[in-house]
Design a protein around this motif. Structure first.
Motif, PDB file in Angstrom:
ATOM      1  N   ILE A 113      34.566  40.638  32.394  1.00 40.30           N
ATOM      2  CA  ILE A 113      35.683  41.581  32.436  1.00 40.30           C
ATOM      3  C   ILE A 113      35.307  42.734  31.524  1.00 40.30           C
ATOM      4  CG2 ILE A 113      38.062  41.993  31.683  1.00 40.30           C
ATOM      5  CD1 ILE A 113      38.800  39.266  32.665  1.00 40.30           C
ATOM      6  N   TYR A 172      36.523  43.932  36.730  1.00 34.97           N
ATOM      7  CA  TYR A 172      36.256  42.510  36.554  1.00 34.97           C
ATOM      8  C   TYR A 172      35.458  41.995  37.746  1.00 34.97           C
ATOM      9  CZ  TYR A 172      40.681  42.765  39.112  1.00 34.97           C
ATOM     10  OH  TYR A 172      41.676  43.103  39.985  1.00 34.97           O
ATOM     11  N   GLY A 227      48.881  39.428  42.721  1.00 36.10           N
ATOM     12  CA  GLY A 227      47.834  39.032  41.793  1.00 36.10           C
ATOM     13  C   GLY A 227      48.280  38.004  40.766  1.00 36.10           C
ATOM     14  N   TYR A 263      44.808  40.126  38.658  1.00 34.36           N
ATOM     15  CA  TYR A 263      43.602  40.099  39.465  1.00 34.36           C
ATOM     16  C   TYR A 263      43.944  39.434  40.795  1.00 34.36           C
ATOM     17  CZ  TYR A 263      43.179  35.093  38.415  1.00 34.36           C
ATOM     18  OH  TYR A 263      43.407  33.755  38.309  1.00 34.36           O
ATOM     19  N   ALA A 297      36.944  36.741  42.135  1.00 34.86           N
ATOM     20  CA  ALA A 297      37.827  37.782  41.596  1.00 34.86           C
ATOM     21  C   ALA A 297      36.989  38.995  41.215  1.00 34.86           C
ATOM     22  CB  ALA A 297      38.581  37.261  40.380  1.00 34.86           C
ATOM     23  N   SER A 298      37.289  40.140  41.829  1.00 38.43           N
ATOM     24  CA  SER A 298      36.566  41.359  41.460  1.00 38.43           C
ATOM     25  C   SER A 298      37.434  42.560  41.772  1.00 38.43           C
ATOM     26  CB  SER A 298      35.236  41.466  42.212  1.00 38.43           C
ATOM     27  OG  SER A 298      35.482  41.661  43.594  1.00 38.43           O
ATOM     28  N   MET A 311      42.551  34.627  31.937  1.00 38.67           N
ATOM     29  CA  MET A 311      42.956  34.691  33.329  1.00 38.67           C
ATOM     30  C   MET A 311      43.802  33.453  33.628  1.00 38.67           C
ATOM     31  SD  MET A 311      39.358  35.959  35.068  1.00 38.67           S
ATOM     32  CE  MET A 311      40.088  36.688  36.524  1.00 38.67           C
TER      33      MET A 311
END
Length: 837
Positions: A146, A173, A188, A228, A236-237, A260
């Motif tokens: 991140i 991230y 999210g 996220y 996760a991006s 997270m």
């Protein structure tokens, strides 16, 4: 840093830039909604807090200072790297630390602001390598990173954001294999920065989020609301722009854990925030359509394909601003600013490209102030509050609406140089293009006819060439056009008529625009027009009772310094809304005889025409007139007594007319607001009336070149504001009152009279007098004057001594409510300036 590039009338039309009310649409998570002009800055703009370590009046480092610092640091690092020597590395590191310290000191002590850099500096970037949260048992352990970047321009020493409206923090991230069992909804799953210093002690105190209480009390959007999402494979991006933050800067967030959560609140992954260099690879995985390892050439090729329709074949020229913009963006960290792959993401990317092209096309690296350009990846943050040329604060930069779409480009007086880029035409919501007081040249690009949202278009004081484009008549929303003080030629287009429903202000003065009797026809359709400035052009037309007679909303009309002929018509002198009428320096021959009562007109300038006959007695019906200038015409007969009823007058100029011999009317003793009275060469006789000594607001009294007799009234010496007293070339006699030694008079001209006595006292005392001229020269002078302030004339042998046609600069600065701050006396030998408040 963008490799290959570089390591603040004024507008005569209502010269305000967009006000907060105008820009209600431009309130965004990344841009301030307040825009004001340098000349109209109000107290409601934010001012520096007393305890702010970097006040608004303090500048960031200059281009030269930071470039020097960067070169020094870069040289040291390269030297250490090549040598492989520990000592060299230590010296290089030491140089970097010293350089950063220099930059910090400069930021705190002032001097221009920083040159463009790659969206901040390494000290403002934190990242966390993510791992599984302690105690969580999962088959697939998450890993990745991140990254959190702070807006470097908004950092204060105490790391608390003083201006919460201006913060932009970029969260990127890329955490792999989070798993598909987390049930993250579309909104999210949450990300939080926690108290503590390790991922193991988050329960002490339990669940505390790391936020500044004072900051939180008035801002609700914090890091604790960051989220996220997951793709189908559980990866996760992404990237998000967070407007505010948790109220702390990087030095206070460093070392804190970022966590997270799953949708049900379970803690899944954790990492510790630490400083990072943006050039350092983090994670190295696919992100945002590009990989970290993607070559610059590959990124540039993809960017070119996206912007090809905007810029066209000029992209083939590697020296063009467009090609350089592509290269600069391509060399940016791909994780920080990815090249989009989805068509839906192209508009935002193209907008960013266009603003970079604007910067490079107009010599951005050499701007006087960088206006926060390149302070983040989001061009909507490239703005700020700056110290203007009048020592007042004004907003300048790029401003966007709530959807991050550019709505205003405000870059006045900042040494912009070059030609306007056509790419601005592809900003569909651009409403304000404010670029006055710069060095922009060339024609206005024809592509700008696409700017259908444009409301204000300011290009004053540049070097714009060509004709006024006919396609401007197609702008459906335009309200103000000002292209004054440029190099425009040719006639006005008939298509201006199409702007009848929107255009309120048109400023085209100080150009070379031509026009005949068609001028009135072209402009008469602009029925909403309020201010029209066409002075100092090449207009040659007849002024009569049909001239601009349909512009019923006008408040200002300035057609001075042209070649107008005809008669000053009644409909302009009795206009229902007109406050300023300036027709000086033309070839007008007469003025209408009948003038009805008018409580609106405040300013009337007709000097330097060819008007003959008598001054109409009805001139006194202009009961609110403050400025009346009829100088340098061919008026005859006597000066009208009726002027004495015009008690609002502050400026009265009747100089250089061929009036019949008369004295100053006694009725003028009622003109108590008068600041300037010019009656030079008006065939006055008799004595100077004592009542002039009761006009206590007088700053200038010019009675030069008449036939006045008697002595100088002592009462004039006690006028508290009098600075300029011109009594030369008369038939005055007697001694000059000694009381003038203590007067406020700065210019004192009494030569070519028959005055006597010693006036050396004028060079003594506290008042600086640089311009005292008397008959104190020759073998047998009438007056003695010893002192540096005296210029002595010999009236018997030197008739040319002080034989200048000395006239005040007759036109005040309207911006200041007709209060002329500067007096400009062109005496061929020198210019005299005086100031008063």
């Amino acid at each position: 840093m963008y490799a290959g590039e570089a390591p603040e009338s004024s507008l005569d039309i209502d010269q305000s830039l967009p006000t907060p009310e105008d820009l209600k649409a431009f309130t965004t998570s990344t841009a301030s909604s307040s825009l004001k002009t340098e000349s109209l800055i109000d107290d409601d703009l934010p001012k520096p807090k007393p305890n702010s370590s970097l006040g608004l009046d303090q500048s960031l480092p200059t281009v030269e200072e930071l470039r020097t610092t960067s070169l020094a640091a870069g040289t040291s690092i390269r030297a250490a790297s090549k040598s492989g020597c520990a000592t060299a590395w230590f010296l290089g590191l030491l140089m970097v630390m010293i350089s950063l310290l220099v930059v910090a000191v400069v930021m705190l002590t002032g001097g221009g602001d920083s040159p463009p850099s790659l969206y901040g500096t390494p000290s403002y970037i934190l990242h966390a390598d993510m791992g599984i949260y302690p105690g969580v048992e999962r088959e697939e352990e998450p890993y990745g990173f991140i990254k959190l970047q702070f807006d470097a321009k908004q950092i204060r020493d105490d790391n608390f954001y003083e201006d919460a409206n201006k913060q932009t923090n970029i969260l990127t991230y890329s955490v792999l294999y989070m798993g598909t069992d987390l049930d993250c909804p579309e909104i999210g799953c949450p990300l939080h920065i926690h108290t503590g210093s390790t991922c193991d002690d988050l329960d002490n105190p339990p669940g505390d989020h790391f936020t500044n209480d004072e900051f939180f009390s008035y801002r609700s959007l914090l890091f604790e609301e960051m989220t996220y999402t997951l793709d189908d494979s559980g990866h996760a991006s992404g990237m998000s722009l967070e407007e505010y933050g948790n109220g702390y800067g990087p030095s206070e967030n460093v070392g804190k854990p970022i966590v997270m959560h799953a949708a049900d609140g379970r803690r899944i992954a954790c990492g510790i925030l630490k400083y990072s260099d943006p050039s350092t690879e983090i994670g190295g995985e696919s992100f945002g359509g590009a990989t970290v390892e993607e070559s610059v050439e590959s990124r540039a090729s993809r960017i070119r394909s996206i912007v090809a329709d905007v810029s066209g074949i000029i992209l083939d020229d590697p020296t063009s601003a467009q090609a350089k913009a592509i290269q600069a963006i391509a060399e940016t960290d791909g994780r920080l600013f990815p090249v989009p792959t989805l068509i839906g993401e192209f508009p935002a990317f193209i907008q960013h490209y266009i603003i970079v092209v604007l910067y490079l096309s107009l010599n951005g690296p050499e701007w006087e102030s960088q206006r926060n350009f390149f302070s983040s990846v989001n061009e909507c943050t490239w703005n700020g509050l700056f110290n203007g040329i009048k020592s007042s604060y004004f907003q300048s930069g790029i401003y966007c609406d709530s959807d991050n779409v550019v709505g205003a480009i405000v870059l006045p007086d900042n040494k912009l140089k070059g030609t306007l880029p056509k790419e601005l035409a592809f900003l569909p919501k651009l409403s304000y293009l404010i670029l006055h007081y710069n060095e922009i040249n060339g024609d206005i690009p024809s592509e700008y006819q696409q700017l259908t949202s444009l409301k204000r278009f300011y290009l004053d004081q540049n070097y714009i060439t060509g004709t006024l484009p006919s396609w401007m008549g197609q702008w459906p929303s335009i309200e103000q056009i000002s292209i004054s003080n440029n190099l425009l030629t040719g006639p006005l287009p008939y298509t201006l008529y199409n702007l009848s429903d929107t255009l309120t202000d048109l400023g085209l003065h100080d150009n070379m625009i031509v026009g005949g009797n068609d001028i009135s026809e072209k402009l008469n359709g602009l029925t909403k027009l309020q201010e029209l400035y066409l002075e100092e052009n090449l207009l040659d037309c007849m002024v009569d009772d049909r001239f601009l007679n349909k512009l019923m909303n006008l408040t200002v009309l300035d057609l001075s310094d042209n070649q107008l002929v005809g008669t000053v018509p009644k409909h302009l002198l009795n206009h229902p809304t007109l406050e300023v009428l300036d027709l000086h320096d033309n070839n007008l021959k007469s003025i209408v005889d009948t003038i009805d009562e008018n409580p609106i007109l405040e300013f009337l300038a007709l000097h330097s025409n060819d008007i003959s006959g008598t001054i109409p007695t009805g001139i006194a019906n202009l009961i609110k007139l403050r400025h009346l200038d009829l100088s340098t015409n061919k008026f005859r007969e006597s000066i009208p007594n009726s002027i004495g009823t015009m008690t609002e007058l502050t400026y009265l100029f009747l100089a250089e007319n061929n009036f019949s011999a008369s004295s100053i009317p006694r009725s003028w003793q009622n003109l108590e607001n008068l600041k300037e009275l010019s009656l030079k060469r008006t065939n006055l006789y008799s004595e100077i009336p004592d009542f002039l000594g009761s006009l206590t607001n007088l700053v200038l009294l010019d009675l030069d070149d008449n036939n006045l007799t008697g002595s100088i009234p002592q009462s004039l010496s006690s006028l508290p504001a009098l600075r300029f007293l011109l009594l030369n070339r008369n038939k005055l006699s007697g001694e000059i009152p000694v009381a003038f030694a203590n007067s406020t008079v700065f210019m004192f001209l009494v030569d070519k009279n028959t005055l006597t006595g010693d006036m050396s006292f004028m060079c003594d005392g506290d008042t600086r007098r640089d311009h005292v001229i008397a008959d104190c020269g020759g073998n047998d002078p009438d007056i003695a004057c010893e002192g540096e302030c005296c210029q002595c004339c010999d009236k018997l042998s030197d008739e040319e001594c002080n034989d200048f046609g000395l006239l005040a600069n007759l036109d005040p600065m309207w911006d200041h409510g007709y209060k002329r701050k500067n007096y400009d006396f062109d005496m061929q030998k020198y210019i005299v300036y005086g100031n008063y408040n």
